[in-house]
Design a protein around this motif. Structure first.
Motif, PDB file in Angstrom:
ATOM      1  N   LEU A  66       0.796  -1.219   0.000  1.00 46.80           N
ATOM      2  CA  LEU A  66       0.000   0.000   0.000  1.00 46.80           C
ATOM      3  C   LEU A  66       0.835   1.278   0.000  1.00 46.80           C
ATOM      4  CD1 LEU A  66      -2.837  -1.132   2.414  1.00 46.80           C
ATOM      5  CD2 LEU A  66      -2.852  -1.079  -0.086  1.00 46.80           C
ATOM      6  N   THR A  67       2.107   1.159  -0.287  1.00 44.03           N
ATOM      7  CA  THR A  67       2.947   2.351  -0.370  1.00 44.03           C
ATOM      8  C   THR A  67       2.797   3.057  -1.710  1.00 44.03           C
ATOM      9  OG1 THR A  67       4.849   1.143  -1.248  1.00 44.03           O
ATOM     10  CG2 THR A  67       4.709   1.388   1.166  1.00 44.03           C
ATOM     11  N   GLY A  68       2.289   2.342  -2.698  1.00 47.28           N
ATOM     12  CA  GLY A  68       2.127   2.929  -4.022  1.00 47.28           C
ATOM     13  C   GLY A  68       3.236   2.587  -4.990  1.00 47.28           C
ATOM     14  N   LYS A  69       4.300   1.941  -4.519  1.00 49.06           N
ATOM     15  CA  LYS A  69       5.409   1.660  -5.435  1.00 49.06           C
ATOM     16  C   LYS A  69       5.236   0.352  -6.197  1.00 49.06           C
ATOM     17  CE  LYS A  69       8.541  -0.391  -2.009  1.00 49.06           C
ATOM     18  NZ  LYS A  69       9.847  -0.233  -1.373  1.00 49.06           N
ATOM     19  N   TYR A  70       4.409  -0.523  -5.704  1.00 51.24           N
ATOM     20  CA  TYR A  70       4.172  -1.801  -6.386  1.00 51.24           C
ATOM     21  C   TYR A  70       2.953  -1.673  -7.286  1.00 51.24           C
ATOM     22  CZ  TYR A  70       7.383  -3.686  -2.930  1.00 51.24           C
ATOM     23  OH  TYR A  70       8.484  -3.927  -2.155  1.00 51.24           O
ATOM     24  N   ARG A  71       3.135  -1.980  -8.554  1.00 50.70           N
ATOM     25  CA  ARG A  71       2.067  -1.877  -9.552  1.00 50.70           C
ATOM     26  C   ARG A  71       2.164  -3.053 -10.505  1.00 50.70           C
ATOM     27  NH1 ARG A  71      -1.424   2.095  -7.916  1.00 50.70           N
ATOM     28  NH2 ARG A  71      -0.188   3.369  -6.513  1.00 50.70           N
ATOM     29  N   PRO A  72       1.047  -3.447 -11.100  1.00 52.00           N
ATOM     30  CA  PRO A  72       1.100  -4.537 -12.081  1.00 52.00           C
ATOM     31  C   PRO A  72       2.079  -4.204 -13.199  1.00 52.00           C
ATOM     32  CG  PRO A  72      -1.172  -4.019 -11.520  1.00 52.00           C
ATOM     33  CD  PRO A  72      -0.315  -2.949 -10.897  1.00 52.00           C
ATOM     34  N   GLY A  73       2.938  -5.159 -13.518  1.00 54.81           N
ATOM     35  CA  GLY A  73       3.904  -4.979 -14.596  1.00 54.81           C
ATOM     36  C   GLY A  73       5.168  -4.243 -14.210  1.00 54.81           C
ATOM     37  N   ALA A  74       5.214  -3.653 -13.017  1.00 51.63           N
ATOM     38  CA  ALA A  74       6.408  -2.921 -12.577  1.00 51.63           C
ATOM     39  C   ALA A  74       7.325  -3.856 -11.804  1.00 51.63           C
ATOM     40  CB  ALA A  74       6.025  -1.739 -11.696  1.00 51.63           C
ATOM     41  N   THR A  75       8.616  -3.701 -11.999  1.00 52.17           N
ATOM     42  CA  THR A  75       9.598  -4.477 -11.255  1.00 52.17           C
ATOM     43  C   THR A  75      10.202  -3.588 -10.183  1.00 52.17           C
ATOM     44  OG1 THR A  75      10.110  -5.772 -13.226  1.00 52.17           O
ATOM     45  CG2 THR A  75      11.712  -5.829 -11.440  1.00 52.17           C
ATOM     46  N   VAL A  76      10.140  -4.057  -8.945  1.00 49.81           N
ATOM     47  CA  VAL A  76      10.688  -3.309  -7.824  1.00 49.81           C
ATOM     48  C   VAL A  76      11.748  -4.165  -7.150  1.00 49.81           C
ATOM     49  CG1 VAL A  76      10.175  -2.212  -5.616  1.00 49.81           C
ATOM     50  CG2 VAL A  76       8.511  -2.101  -7.474  1.00 49.81           C
ATOM     51  N   ALA A  77      12.942  -3.625  -6.993  1.00 50.93           N
ATOM     52  CA  ALA A  77      14.014  -4.343  -6.311  1.00 50.93           C
ATOM     53  C   ALA A  77      13.771  -4.229  -4.810  1.00 50.93           C
ATOM     54  CB  ALA A  77      15.359  -3.754  -6.686  1.00 50.93           C
ATOM     55  N   SER A  78      13.204  -5.289  -4.253  1.00 51.37           N
ATOM     56  CA  SER A  78      12.875  -5.287  -2.830  1.00 51.37           C
ATOM     57  C   SER A  78      12.758  -6.721  -2.345  1.00 51.37           C
ATOM     58  CB  SER A  78      11.547  -4.564  -2.606  1.00 51.37           C
ATOM     59  OG  SER A  78      11.092  -4.761  -1.284  1.00 51.37           O
ATOM     60  N   LYS A  79      13.081  -6.917  -1.077  1.00 52.64           N
ATOM     61  CA  LYS A  79      12.922  -8.241  -0.475  1.00 52.64           C
ATOM     62  C   LYS A  79      11.453  -8.644  -0.431  1.00 52.64           C
ATOM     63  CE  LYS A  79      15.604  -6.811   3.036  1.00 52.64           C
ATOM     64  NZ  LYS A  79      16.093  -6.800   4.418  1.00 52.64           N
ATOM     65  N   ARG A  80      10.573  -7.667  -0.412  1.00 50.45           N
ATOM     66  CA  ARG A  80       9.137  -7.927  -0.287  1.00 50.45           C
ATOM     67  C   ARG A  80       8.435  -8.126  -1.631  1.00 50.45           C
ATOM     68  NH1 ARG A  80       9.446  -3.166   3.581  1.00 50.45           N
ATOM     69  NH2 ARG A  80       9.676  -4.165   5.586  1.00 50.45           N
ATOM     70  N   ALA A  81       9.133  -7.899  -2.715  1.00 52.62           N
ATOM     71  CA  ALA A  81       8.503  -7.923  -4.040  1.00 52.62           C
ATOM     72  C   ALA A  81       7.801  -9.243  -4.321  1.00 52.62           C
ATOM     73  CB  ALA A  81       9.530  -7.615  -5.121  1.00 52.62           C
ATOM     74  N   GLU A  82       8.392 -10.352  -3.915  1.00 53.91           N
ATOM     75  CA  GLU A  82       7.783 -11.648  -4.200  1.00 53.91           C
ATOM     76  C   GLU A  82       6.439 -11.817  -3.493  1.00 53.91           C
ATOM     77  OE1 GLU A  82       8.934 -16.207  -3.372  1.00 53.91           O
ATOM     78  OE2 GLU A  82      10.477 -15.006  -4.371  1.00 53.91           O
ATOM     79  N   SER A  83       6.358 -11.416  -2.233  1.00 50.20           N
ATOM     80  CA  SER A  83       5.084 -11.551  -1.516  1.00 50.20           C
ATOM     81  C   SER A  83       4.042 -10.573  -2.055  1.00 50.20           C
ATOM     82  CB  SER A  83       5.274 -11.353  -0.013  1.00 50.20           C
ATOM     83  OG  SER A  83       5.696 -10.032   0.267  1.00 50.20           O
ATOM     84  N   VAL A  84       4.485  -9.431  -2.534  1.00 50.24           N
ATOM     85  CA  VAL A  84       3.564  -8.434  -3.081  1.00 50.24           C
ATOM     86  C   VAL A  84       3.012  -8.896  -4.430  1.00 50.24           C
ATOM     87  CG1 VAL A  84       3.429  -6.071  -3.960  1.00 50.24           C
ATOM     88  CG2 VAL A  84       4.571  -6.527  -1.795  1.00 50.24           C
ATOM     89  N   GLU A  85       3.775  -9.682  -5.172  1.00 54.67           N
ATOM     90  CA  GLU A  85       3.291 -10.201  -6.459  1.00 54.67           C
ATOM     91  C   GLU A  85       1.990 -10.969  -6.286  1.00 54.67           C
ATOM     92  OE1 GLU A  85       6.234 -12.416  -8.631  1.00 54.67           O
ATOM     93  OE2 GLU A  85       7.683 -10.793  -8.454  1.00 54.67           O
ATOM     94  N   GLN A  86       1.868 -11.700  -5.198  1.00 55.20           N
ATOM     95  CA  GLN A  86       0.634 -12.446  -4.930  1.00 55.20           C
ATOM     96  C   GLN A  86      -0.534 -11.487  -4.729  1.00 55.20           C
ATOM     97  OE1 GLN A  86       1.547 -14.899  -1.569  1.00 55.20           O
ATOM     98  NE2 GLN A  86       2.986 -16.168  -2.715  1.00 55.20           N
ATOM     99  N   LEU A  87      -0.289 -10.376  -4.057  1.00 53.77           N
ATOM    100  CA  LEU A  87      -1.344  -9.387  -3.846  1.00 53.77           C
ATOM    101  C   LEU A  87      -1.747  -8.737  -5.163  1.00 53.77           C
ATOM    102  CD1 LEU A  87       0.048  -7.750  -0.593  1.00 53.77           C
ATOM    103  CD2 LEU A  87      -1.959  -9.224  -0.772  1.00 53.77           C
ATOM    104  N   LEU A  88      -0.774  -8.488  -6.036  1.00 54.80           N
ATOM    105  CA  LEU A  88      -1.063  -7.860  -7.327  1.00 54.80           C
ATOM    106  C   LEU A  88      -1.797  -8.800  -8.280  1.00 54.80           C
ATOM    107  CD1 LEU A  88       2.228  -5.867  -7.970  1.00 54.80           C
ATOM    108  CD2 LEU A  88      -0.049  -4.929  -7.539  1.00 54.80           C
ATOM    109  N   ALA A  89      -1.767 -10.083  -7.998  1.00 52.75           N
ATOM    110  CA  ALA A  89      -2.474 -11.046  -8.837  1.00 52.75           C
ATOM    111  C   ALA A  89      -3.979 -11.005  -8.612  1.00 52.75           C
ATOM    112  CB  ALA A  89      -1.942 -12.450  -8.567  1.00 52.75           C
ATOM    113  N   ASP A  90      -4.400 -10.364  -7.538  1.00 49.71           N
ATOM    114  CA  ASP A  90      -5.826 -10.280  -7.203  1.00 49.71           C
ATOM    115  C   ASP A  90      -6.396  -8.973  -7.752  1.00 49.71           C
ATOM    116  OD1 ASP A  90      -8.333  -9.962  -6.028  1.00 49.71           O
ATOM    117  OD2 ASP A  90      -7.681 -10.759  -4.097  1.00 49.71           O
TER     118      ASP A  90
END
Length: 103
Positions: free
Chosen positions: A7-31
């Motif tokens: 919910l920070t706004g930096k994770y978006r569908p199709g965007a690649t973010v260099a972060s340890k959390r990116a993998e867990s956020v991908e699941q959220l973006l799939a919904d």
């Protein structure tokens, strides 16, 4: 509360973010419901000219019985959202919109 950065706004569908959390956020973006939530948060943030995290913090404050959200900043630039949020009050209509209930 900011859902591992989702919910920070930096994770978006199709965007690649260099972060340890990116993998867990991908699941959220799939919904699609979560992607829709991001769009509603964006809309309210644009209306108020504040960041998405500021809207999320203001929304959290508006939820009872929360007296104050607990938030922290890892880097100085993250403090901006905390300061923006302090003065941001959301209308009942905006709260309902964020919840996906109307607008």
């Amino acid at each position: 509360m900011l859902e591992n950065g989702f919910l920070t706004g930096k994770y978006r569908p199709g965007a690649t973010v260099a972060s340890k959390r990116a993998e867990s956020v991908e699941q959220l973006l799939a919904d699609p419901a979560n992607v829709s939530l991001l769009a509603r948060l964006d809309a309210v943030a644009i209306e108020h000219r504040v960041s998405v995290p500021a809207v999320v913090l203001a929304w959290t404050r508006a939820q009872g019985p929360v007296a104050a959200p607990i938030a922290s900043a890892r880097i100085p630039s993250q403090l901006d959202a905390l300061f923006e949020s302090a003065d941001l009050g959301l209308t009942p209509e905006e709260l309902a919109f964020i919840a996906g209930e109307s607008r």
